[in-house]
Design a protein around this motif. Structure first.
Motif, PDB file in Angstrom:
ATOM      1  N   TYR A  50      -7.169 -13.813  17.025  1.00 38.01           N
ATOM      2  CA  TYR A  50      -6.026 -14.555  17.572  1.00 38.01           C
ATOM      3  C   TYR A  50      -4.780 -13.676  17.588  1.00 38.01           C
ATOM      4  O   TYR A  50      -4.103 -13.550  18.623  1.00 38.01           O
ATOM      5  N   GLY A  81     -11.285 -24.122  13.951  1.00 37.69           N
ATOM      6  CA  GLY A  81     -11.443 -22.676  13.819  1.00 37.69           C
ATOM      7  C   GLY A  81     -12.881 -22.234  13.637  1.00 37.69           C
ATOM      8  O   GLY A  81     -13.147 -21.054  13.439  1.00 37.69           O
ATOM      9  N   TYR A 108      -2.594 -21.882   5.919  1.00 39.30           N
ATOM     10  CA  TYR A 108      -3.489 -21.938   7.076  1.00 39.30           C
ATOM     11  C   TYR A 108      -2.780 -22.275   8.375  1.00 39.30           C
ATOM     12  O   TYR A 108      -3.332 -22.039   9.457  1.00 39.30           O
ATOM     13  N   THR A 120       2.589 -19.617  14.084  1.00 43.35           N
ATOM     14  CA  THR A 120       2.190 -18.262  14.493  1.00 43.35           C
ATOM     15  C   THR A 120       3.169 -17.664  15.488  1.00 43.35           C
ATOM     16  O   THR A 120       3.394 -16.452  15.478  1.00 43.35           O
ATOM     17  N   HIS A 130      -9.437  -9.411   9.120  1.00 43.24           N
ATOM     18  CA  HIS A 130      -9.662 -10.836   8.914  1.00 43.24           C
ATOM     19  C   HIS A 130      -9.712 -11.215   7.433  1.00 43.24           C
ATOM     20  O   HIS A 130      -9.937 -10.375   6.554  1.00 43.24           O
ATOM     21  N   TYR A 161      -9.831 -25.599   8.647  1.00 42.92           N
ATOM     22  CA  TYR A 161      -9.840 -24.476   9.587  1.00 42.92           C
ATOM     23  C   TYR A 161     -11.260 -23.992   9.854  1.00 42.92           C
ATOM     24  O   TYR A 161     -11.690 -23.894  11.008  1.00 42.92           O
ATOM     25  N   GLN A 164     -11.941 -15.167  14.849  1.00 36.89           N
ATOM     26  CA  GLN A 164     -11.052 -16.206  14.334  1.00 36.89           C
ATOM     27  C   GLN A 164      -9.608 -15.691  14.257  1.00 36.89           C
ATOM     28  O   GLN A 164      -9.100 -15.151  15.231  1.00 36.89           O
ATOM     29  N   THR A 165      -8.932 -15.849  13.151  1.00 38.31           N
ATOM     30  CA  THR A 165      -7.488 -15.589  13.140  1.00 38.31           C
ATOM     31  C   THR A 165      -7.128 -14.124  13.402  1.00 38.31           C
ATOM     32  O   THR A 165      -6.114 -13.844  14.033  1.00 38.31           O
ATOM     33  N   TYR A 224      -2.598 -19.229  10.396  1.00 39.80           N
ATOM     34  CA  TYR A 224      -3.832 -18.721  10.998  1.00 39.80           C
ATOM     35  C   TYR A 224      -3.852 -18.942  12.504  1.00 39.80           C
ATOM     36  O   TYR A 224      -4.289 -18.085  13.264  1.00 39.80           O
ATOM     37  N   ASP A 225      -3.391 -20.153  12.929  1.00 44.39           N
ATOM     38  CA  ASP A 225      -3.610 -20.491  14.341  1.00 44.39           C
ATOM     39  C   ASP A 225      -2.650 -21.524  14.916  1.00 44.39           C
ATOM     40  O   ASP A 225      -2.692 -21.779  16.116  1.00 44.39           O
TER      41      ASP A 225
END
Length: 303
Positions: free
Chosen positions: A49, A205, A279, A288, A37, A199, A45-46, A282-283
């Protein structure tokens, strides 16, 4: 399937989530990927994910809270220590090699943001890692050097250490302002910082254990940590770097190309996600999904 597990780093336990693929059979052998992370983040979190998404493709994945942070042990709390962060990854590999269903010759690492820097760095000396992926990788020393006055920061760290040695309470500060409004009122307009707030500090997030706290004296170690030092000699594993072309102030676009150009890896590639910022990777589903569309075949090939 997701399982909560723990492994040791020195004399404390590191808390982790182990993701198992659908139809998991403990009598089979699986390739495994350690997901690392960003700074200020936690495993839910990410990193989690990506760990979940990749496990759906047949891998065993693991995401963990850094030592001193989240549900992991270690003192002092909220310390961001690059050497320990790298050791965390090695300890995660140690743990994976104890699992009968893991092929110890097929272990990779994927890191996001600062986790990408740590992922590249651990691969310099951890040759049990056979493939390295990064997403929006950030090299701490460059990010801190360009975000302000590093010499002044080091002077302040020294003063704080003296104060704490004389009995003062440890200084704990924030990674980011607590809200977009607070940032703007402070004169902060950098897009990457505002998107970090979007985020981490909003329902998008937010996680309660990602509490925006960092021990101030951590700056003494992070500000000089060059994650890519000796990559031109020691980073030999297959390498895939994912960056977005919407360039922000944290330098991950630049750092991605720096790592690509420097790495000794004979099999290396950099993939640019068009229109994506730091970012978004990230999600955000579109960004992604494109990143995973590159990462999954990469890990399938090399693991």
């Amino acid at each position: 399937m997701q399982k909560s597990v723990k492994f040791k780093n020195r004399d404390w336990e590191v808390a982790a989530d182990l993701y198992l693929p659908e139809g998991f059979n403990e009598k089979q052998k699986y390739s495994a990927i350690v997901c690392v992370h960003p700074g200020s983040s936690v495993k839910e979190q990410t990193a989690g994910y990506y760990a979940k998404k990749i496990s759906e493709e047949g891998f065993v994945t693991i995401a963990f809270d850094a030592s001193f942070q989240g549900e992991s042990g270690g003192e002092p709390r909220y310390l961001e220590d690059p050497a320990t962060r790298v050791e965390d990854i090695k300890c995660a590999v140690d743990y994976l090699t104890t699992l009968d269903f893991i092929d110890e010759n097929k272990i990779g690492v994927l890191g996001i943001c600062a986790g990408g820097g740590y992922a590249a760095n651990v691969a310099l000396t951890e040759k049990r890692i056979k493939a390295v992926g990064t997403v929006s990788a950030s090299n701490f020393s460059c990010a801190f050097a360009e975000s302000g006055d590093p010499l002044k920061m080091l002077e302040e760290v020294g003063k704080q250490r003296t104060a704490e040695a004389r009995g003062a309470e440890p200084l704990i500060t924030n990674w980011t302002p607590n809200s977009r409004e607070e940032a703007i009122q402070s004169g902060i307009t950098a897009s990457d910082m505002l998107e970090a707030i979007d985020y981490y500090r909003t329902p998008r997030g937010f996680h309660e254990r990602s509490n925006n706290k960092i021990l101030f004296k951590s700056m003494g170690s992070t500000i000089v940590f060059d994650a890519f030092n000796l990559a031109d000699y020691l980073l030999t594993q297959p390498l895939l770097i994912i960056v977005g072309d919407r360039v922000g102030e944290f330098g991950s676009y630049r750092d991605g190309f720096t790592l690509f150009n420097k790495a000794a890896s004979k099999d290396k590639n950099i993939y640019v996600v068009k229109g994506a910022g730091h970012y978004d990777l990230y999600d955000q589903p579109e960004a992604t999904s494109e990143a995973l569309g590159q990462l999954i075949p990469f890990f399938e090939k090399h693991l």
